[in-house]
Enzyme design. Structure first.
Site, short mmCIF file in Angstrom:
data_model
loop_
_atom_site.label_atom_id
_atom_site.label_comp_id
_atom_site.label_asym_id
_atom_site.label_seq_id
_atom_site.Cartn_x
_atom_site.Cartn_y
_atom_site.Cartn_z
CB ALA A 90 -10.93 -8.59 15.25
CB ALA A 91 -7.89 -6.90 11.27
N GLY A 138 0.70 -1.22 -0.11
CA GLY A 138 -0.04 -0.07 0.04
C GLY A 138 0.94 1.29 -0.24
CG ASN A 146 1.06 1.16 4.88
OD1 ASN A 146 0.65 1.98 5.77
ND2 ASN A 146 0.75 1.41 3.61
CB SER A 155 -4.93 0.66 14.16
OG SER A 155 -5.87 1.72 14.71
CE1 TYR A 174 -8.00 -0.52 10.30
CE2 TYR A 174 -8.09 0.55 12.49
CZ TYR A 174 -7.51 0.32 11.23
OH TYR A 174 -6.41 0.94 11.03
NE ARG A 188 -4.87 5.06 -2.16
CZ ARG A 188 -6.12 4.97 -1.13
NH1 ARG A 188 -6.08 5.86 -0.31
NH2 ARG A 188 -6.81 3.99 -1.01
CG ASP A 206 -6.34 -8.07 -3.27
OD1 ASP A 206 -5.85 -8.03 -2.05
OD2 ASP A 206 -7.49 -7.91 -3.67
CB VAL A 207 -1.58 -7.35 0.69
CG1 VAL A 207 -0.52 -6.51 -0.03
CG2 VAL A 207 -2.79 -6.75 1.28
#
Ligand code: NAP
Length: 247
Positions: A158-159, A12, A91, A143, A156, A15, A64-65
């Site tokens: 949980a990830a 990613g 990232n 995060s 988000y 940007r 696409d990761v």
């Protein structure tokens, strides 16, 4: 130029925070691979910019990761052309916010597959190369939401919590090959991801940030750069918050 001819891959990277990381690493002498999924034009422009500004090598590379096969193909192309990968910065990330009652299976799957499985896919794909080199750095972007939770962001959170646990486990597994695995935790950072927040949310978030201002992508990139540098050679399995208050 201690970092000259070292290769860094930033997922990613076209940007937002990723682009700031690409700039910082390129300025420090790394050759950079700029992964993108949709932002082909931005990736190409950034590659041209860092090549001419920092006199390093740069290559945009699409994958696409969230797709194991896509990532494996990207990494095997990179290995053929560049021969090595010294630093992987995981990232790439997305958010699909909703309260659980309204969250769809697709919201869950897309966020987990990009933010968590994507980290697995990319790290797994570079593993053998770093093991053969008997050195490497994996820097994962998590995060603060993965540390403290957030209403409407259970997928988000949980990830990102998974990314932290994955990184700590891997730091133990890979220590014997001198592969360091660390996590950088941005707080509220001004990018496209945070531009769409509802009115009032921004002020509430800022009230919980010790320095009282949003982070910039460069603030995050500075920490990533340190972890990629020789000076961070005895640091692994650690989580570095960029001015987040964890409560
Ligand atoms: P952003 O501006 O929305 O950019 C997201 C980046 O991820 C883009 O470069 C995008 O690439 C890439 N990406 C998304 N899905 C992808 C996929 N399947 N495969 C490859 N690349 C993919 O986000 P950002 O704010 O810079 O966030 C960067 C990282 O920091 C994310 O992991 C995010 O969760 C984390 N973070 C951000 C904040 C914040 O406040 N901004 C706070 C905490 C953590 P394309 O454009 O090419 O699709």
């Amino acid at each position: 130029m201690e970092n000259h001819s070292k290769v860094a891959l930033v997922t990613g990277g076209a940007r937002g925070i990723g682009a700031a990381i690409v700039h910082k690493l390129a300025a420090g002498g790394f050759d950079v691979l700029i992964n993108y999924k949709n932002s082909s034009q931005a990736a190409n422009q950034l590659a041209q910019e860092v090549i001419s500004r920092y006199k390093i090598k740069a290559l945009p590379c699409r994958a696409d990761v969230s797709l194991f096969g896509d990532v494996a193909e990207m990494i095997s192309r990179v290995k053929e052309e560049w021969g090595r990968i010294d630093v992987l910065v995981n990232n790439a990330g997305i958010a699909r916010d909703a309260l659980l009652a309204r969250m769809t299976e697709d919201d869950w799957d897309q966020v987990i597959n990009t933010n968590l499985k994507g980290v697995f896919n990319c790290t797994k794909a570079v593993l053998k190369t770093m093991q053969k080199q008997r050195r490497g750095r994996v820097i994962n972007i998590a995060s603060v939401v993965g540390q403290k939770g957030q209403m409407g962001q259970s997928n988000y959170a949980a990830a990102k919590a998974g990314v932290i646990a994955f990184s700590k486990s891997l730091a133990l597994e890979l220590a014997r090959w001198d592969i360091k695995v660390n996590v950088v935790v941005p707080c509220f950072t001004e990018t496209d991801m945070t531009a769409q927040l509802p009115a009032g949310t921004r002020e509430k978030i800022l009230a919980n940030i010790p320095s009282g201002r949003p982070g910039s992508p460069q603030d995050v990139a500075n920490m990533v750069y340190f972890l990629a540098s020789e000076e961070a050679g005895y640091i692994s399995g650690q989580v570095f918050n960029v001015d987040c208050r964890v409560v």
